[in-house]
Motif scaffolding. Structure first.
Motif, PDB file in Angstrom:
ATOM      1  N   THR A  74       0.850  -1.188   0.000  1.00 14.85           N
ATOM      2  CA  THR A  74       0.000   0.000   0.000  1.00 14.85           C
ATOM      3  C   THR A  74       0.885   1.237   0.000  1.00 14.85           C
ATOM      4  OG1 THR A  74      -0.125   0.226   2.410  1.00 14.85           O
ATOM      5  CG2 THR A  74      -1.730  -1.233   1.356  1.00 14.85           C
ATOM      6  N   ASP A  76       0.665   5.791   0.236  1.00 11.40           N
ATOM      7  CA  ASP A  76      -0.112   7.013   0.397  1.00 11.40           C
ATOM      8  C   ASP A  76       0.861   8.146   0.708  1.00 11.40           C
ATOM      9  OD1 ASP A  76      -2.236   8.720   0.482  1.00 11.40           O
ATOM     10  OD2 ASP A  76      -3.345   7.635   2.036  1.00 11.40           O
ATOM     11  N   SER A 153      -3.638   2.054  -3.521  1.00  6.40           N
ATOM     12  CA  SER A 153      -3.458   3.472  -3.201  1.00  6.40           C
ATOM     13  C   SER A 153      -4.806   4.168  -3.327  1.00  6.40           C
ATOM     14  CB  SER A 153      -2.428   4.116  -4.140  1.00  6.40           C
ATOM     15  OG  SER A 153      -2.984   4.308  -5.425  1.00  6.40           O
ATOM     16  N   ASP A 154      -4.786   5.500  -3.150  1.00  4.82           N
ATOM     17  CA  ASP A 154      -6.010   6.281  -3.271  1.00  4.82           C
ATOM     18  C   ASP A 154      -6.211   6.804  -4.693  1.00  4.82           C
ATOM     19  OD1 ASP A 154      -3.994   8.082  -3.395  1.00  4.82           O
ATOM     20  OD2 ASP A 154      -4.804   9.468  -1.893  1.00  4.82           O
ATOM     21  N   SER A 156      -4.236   8.593  -6.474  1.00  4.82           N
ATOM     22  CA  SER A 156      -3.685   9.913  -6.761  1.00  4.82           C
ATOM     23  C   SER A 156      -2.832   9.818  -8.024  1.00  4.82           C
ATOM     24  CB  SER A 156      -2.839  10.402  -5.594  1.00  4.82           C
ATOM     25  OG  SER A 156      -1.666   9.620  -5.461  1.00  4.82           O
ATOM     26  N   ASN A 181      -8.185   1.402   0.276  1.00  6.14           N
ATOM     27  CA  ASN A 181      -7.041   2.182   0.724  1.00  6.14           C
ATOM     28  C   ASN A 181      -7.113   2.513   2.209  1.00  6.14           C
ATOM     29  OD1 ASN A 181      -4.557   3.496  -0.027  1.00  6.14           O
ATOM     30  ND2 ASN A 181      -5.589   5.437   0.384  1.00  6.14           N
ATOM     31  N   GLU A 185      -4.174   4.453   4.568  1.00  2.00           N
ATOM     32  CA  GLU A 185      -4.428   5.655   5.353  1.00  2.00           C
ATOM     33  C   GLU A 185      -4.151   5.415   6.832  1.00  2.00           C
ATOM     34  OE1 GLU A 185      -8.428   6.555   4.363  1.00  2.00           O
ATOM     35  OE2 GLU A 185      -7.925   7.502   2.458  1.00  2.00           O
TER      36      GLU A 185
END
Length: 393
Positions: A74, A76, A153-154, A156, A181, A185
């Protein structure tokens, strides 16, 4: 008398024993290293890990926990604190924060990466939030023999482009509040709290967050639990033999040959410094070096940025069984505004005199058996000693 089985111990007695264990663990090196798990009797945990109760539980649907590093990663971004301007809008706080050579100057972000199989995490400060620096952080975490299965991921643009560049599988999710995600976070929050605890305990200013974040993640990876193996072992198959001081702890280190050659031949060969972390190579292995901040430089500018104050060393010496944090002692004295008992270096106490809180000296040849600053909670002024009769003659 024979102790009753655990299931027959009275509830009140069991709760009391647990509380005593938590109180006793507050000042142990193991707890002070990362302040995990949160201890309700630890003042640093209370100050730095306080949070509101969640309104609803977030479900993380990632399936069964993988067994091999890289199967589920993951990522972020952590964004430096924002500030509100006159029109009510929030903008990034572009405070001058200079870092060491291996970090980009004026770091305002950090890439937080996490491996679910081994619990390995990394913290990479970056100057800007772009795909190139994000890709660099991701390649630093993964070795050339590691294979990445899924990267969450988010969505982005920076993380998407970095995953595309590296050829990592990147499942799509809804930007903003992605269900997949939630773990990433949570890792950002954990790293943020861990770095905050390290800074608060050390007494260093928040400008040192670019060192506290990597320290926290590496300390978690290297720490060997009472039972089982470390996260480092789970990834590499062997335990790391590095020494484990605390962030901001006063240590002795051997300067590099260039700095050592500038010293007097009969002066001490070691110097005092504040411990900052371990040098981890791309792929996650320790290369044998430590990061320290020169104590004399920090002492001269305790609230200044880290730039120009840090160095690497391969020889590190821990001074005391109990960690010594001279900057934390200095700041406590400054906040309390009390009379300080001045010490001759770190050992011999002199007469108590009213002085402004000051940093302890780090000269050569001093004993380090006692803490660098001892406070006396008194506002009375000790009279000056009278000279002996005949002293002027």
């Amino acid at each position: 008398t024979v102790a009753p089985p655990p299931h027959q111990v009275p509830v009140d007695e069991a709760v009391g024993n647990k509380a005593e264990q938590l109180k006793a663990a507050v000042h142990t090196r193991e707890h002070m290293r990362t302040h995990e798990p949160k201890n309700p009797y630890c003042p640093i945990c209370i100050r730095c890990r306080a949070q509101r109760k969640p309104r609803r539980a977030q479900k993380i649907e990632l399936g069964q926990k993988p067994k091999v590093f890289g199967e589920q990663l993951t990522g972020d971004h952590l964004v430096r604190q924002r500030k509100m301007v006159g029109d009510g809008n929030f903008v990034l706080d572009y405070e001058d924060e200079w870092t060491h050579e291996w970090m980009p100057p004026a770091a305002r972000f950090a890439v937080i990466l996490y491996d679910r199989a081994t619990d390995w995490s990394e913290f990479h400060p970056t100057a800007t939030k772009n795909a190139w620096l994000t890709t660099s952080a991701m390649t630093h975490m993964v070795g050339h023999h590691d294979k990445v299965g899924m990267f969450y991921s988010d969505n982005s643009p920076e993380l998407k482009n970095a995953a595309l560049t590296l050829g990592w599988r990147h499942p799509t999710s809804t930007p903003g509040i992605p269900q997949s995600n939630g773990l990433a976070e949570r890792m950002v929050r954990r790293c943020e709290e861990g770095a905050r605890c390290a800074i608060d305990q050390s007494g260093l200013s928040t400008k040192w967050w670019i060192w506290a974040g990597p320290y926290y993640c590496t300390a978690r990876n290297l720490a060997i639990p009472d039972e089982g193996h470390s996260i480092y072992f789970q990834r590499h198959g062997l335990e790391c033999k590095a020494k484990m001081p605390q962030f901001g702890e006063l240590v002795e280190y051997l300067p590099n040959p260039t700095d050592l050659a500038k010293r007097d031949k009969f002066a001490s060969k070691t110097a005092r410094g504040l411990f900052l972390g371990w040098h981890i190579q791309p792929g996650g292995k320790w290369n044998g070096n430590y990061y320290v901040a020169d104590w004399d430089l920090v002492k001269a500018d305790p609230d200044g940025p880290p730039y120009g104050k840090t160095t690497q060393t391969s020889e590190l010496f821990i001074l005391n069984d109990k960690p010594v944090f001279p900057l934390a002692d200095y700041r406590n004295a400054k906040e309390m505004q009390v009379v300080e008992k001045v010490l001759d270096g770190f050992g011999n106490a002199t007469e108590s005199v009213p002085v402004k809180p000051s940093l302890p000296h780090g000269g050569e040849g001093e004993s380090v058996d006692a803490p660098p600053v001892v406070l006396q909670l008194s506002t009375s002024v000790s009279p000056a000693p009278k000279p002996p009769v005949g002293a002027d003659q």
